[in-house]
Design an enzyme around this catalytic site. Sequence first.
Site: not given
Ligand code: G6Q
Length: 543
Positions: A205, A211, A266-267, A352, A383, A503
């Site tokens: 996003k 990462e 994001g989620r 989250e 199990h 972070k």
């Molecule tokens: C979700 C969070 C988080 C996000 C990641 C990736 O609700 O905001 O998990 O999706 O940190 O972020 P980017 O899509 O910006 O790389």
Amino acid sequence: MPKLTERPIWRALAAHWRARDAHLRKLFAADPQRGDKYTLEAAGWFLDYSKQRVDDETLRLLLLLAEEAGVAMRRDAMLRGEKINATEKRAVLHVALRAAKDQVIEVDGSDVVPGVYEVLERMAAFATRVREGDWKGHTGKRIRHVVNIGIGGSDLGPVMAYEALRAFSQRDLDIRFVSNVDGADFFEATRDIKPEETLFIVASKTFTTQETMANAHAARAWALAKLKDEAAVEKHFVAVSTNAEKVAEFGIDTANMFGFWDWVGGRYSMDSAIGLSTMLAIGPDNFRAMLDGFHAMDEHFRTAPFAQNMPVLMALIGLWNTNFLGAATQAVLPYANYLKRFPAYLQQLTMESNGKSVTLDGAQIDYDTSAVWWGEPGTNGQHSFYQLIHQGTRLIACDFIGFCDALSPLHEQHDLLMANLFAQSEALAFGKTAEQVRAEGTPEWLVPHRVFAGNRPSNTLLAQTLTPYSLGALVALYEHITFVQGAIWDIDSFDQWGVELGKQLAQKIAAEIAAADDAGLAHDSSTNALVRRYRANRGGRKT
Ligand code: G6Q
């Protein structure tokens, strides 16, 4: 408004809990219709909540709690595009991603639905070209492998959906996922494939996530080492992002970028362009069917009276388990191997969103918020950790998820699978008394070990088949459960400030690791010593 725990309705719930002896054996004995009565259907899903430790009075009070907490008002504010993500001043409109074409949903006075459809159409055109072999790599070869690079919300939904819908996927298009900054993730995902047949989706996003950017640069270097031409990036990299500037800076043509908007968290983004890998796997029509499933559950959530509203009821019962019965964790147990990543997906969605300890106004909270969500597919979990659920000292609430039809041709095994699901929820609810154990001829010394106390609460969710539609409806169900619980707990379910500190510190420490010496380390004595030890012993390029 007084604090949640000081409101008369909360006190009434606490008094109700203290006053009753609600073993499920008794509740079922008292009402032979209970197994039919506490059930509900919505968007292709059947819910049996009769094995929850609730009765009519519990439900009445919980429904009153939802009413008094203003859940309907908050839901409607979300659906109207109001900026209910208060700390980030953003609208929360994942429902717009699956809205009907003629729906009007406005943010800051402009309708967002046409933009959603425009991106979906571009995604569909692109996915069709790749799926049909029309989109060629730099050397003219067909794309055989797609690697989605993303993390958190830009990874967990796509991985989960790909695994869940494998039976609907184009089998000669192999889709892989790289998320971890641990280079092993990228290395293993690419070691047996060829750059000329590989397409990377950089899904981010913000397009600044450490990462993802590290892996995207690794991918670029990996591809160009073989293809030896900058122009190859155009054919082997596409981006999913809200940040066109950064996408261009990375070298991806923004014509190959699929956008979304700041009102998609994001989620909550697997049904936006972040789902491009899903669309590549299952095709645009199946993707549409998944969106329709989401939409059907959205409509149910929007219109059904609370007493028959599946997300509202599940949220309230979950809250009852967390805040009154003291269940610290919620297990999600899909009896469907294809749903093996569903618990991991739900962990982010729920924890989250609702792992918060201050209210929207910033006041400290004195009640529990999100349960710890976890799980594994049945029967594997049986199990492993089910022992603790049956006989441990902690109360674990369980959601069982199953399907009437198998997607594999092994139908008899499907019957066995479902027999296990039904057996587990029965055993958890009713257990086995000492008298029953004795009657089986168990020696007295062994009796206590073989007793099952029962009274372990569970929901059972059933759908006909695991399809794009039923998956969409299932995800939307849990999105709305999360929303309702967050609304009652009076928290911001849509921010995630708790991920920031680590972070920032990681950036600082990465610079310290790379520095010429460790003289400037100014952390606590533990962190300093760990960094020093790592600097002194890190392996470099041992092969
Ligand atoms: C979700 C969070 C988080 C996000 C990641 C990736 O609700 O905001 O998990 O999706 O940190 O972020 P980017 O899509 O910006 O790389």
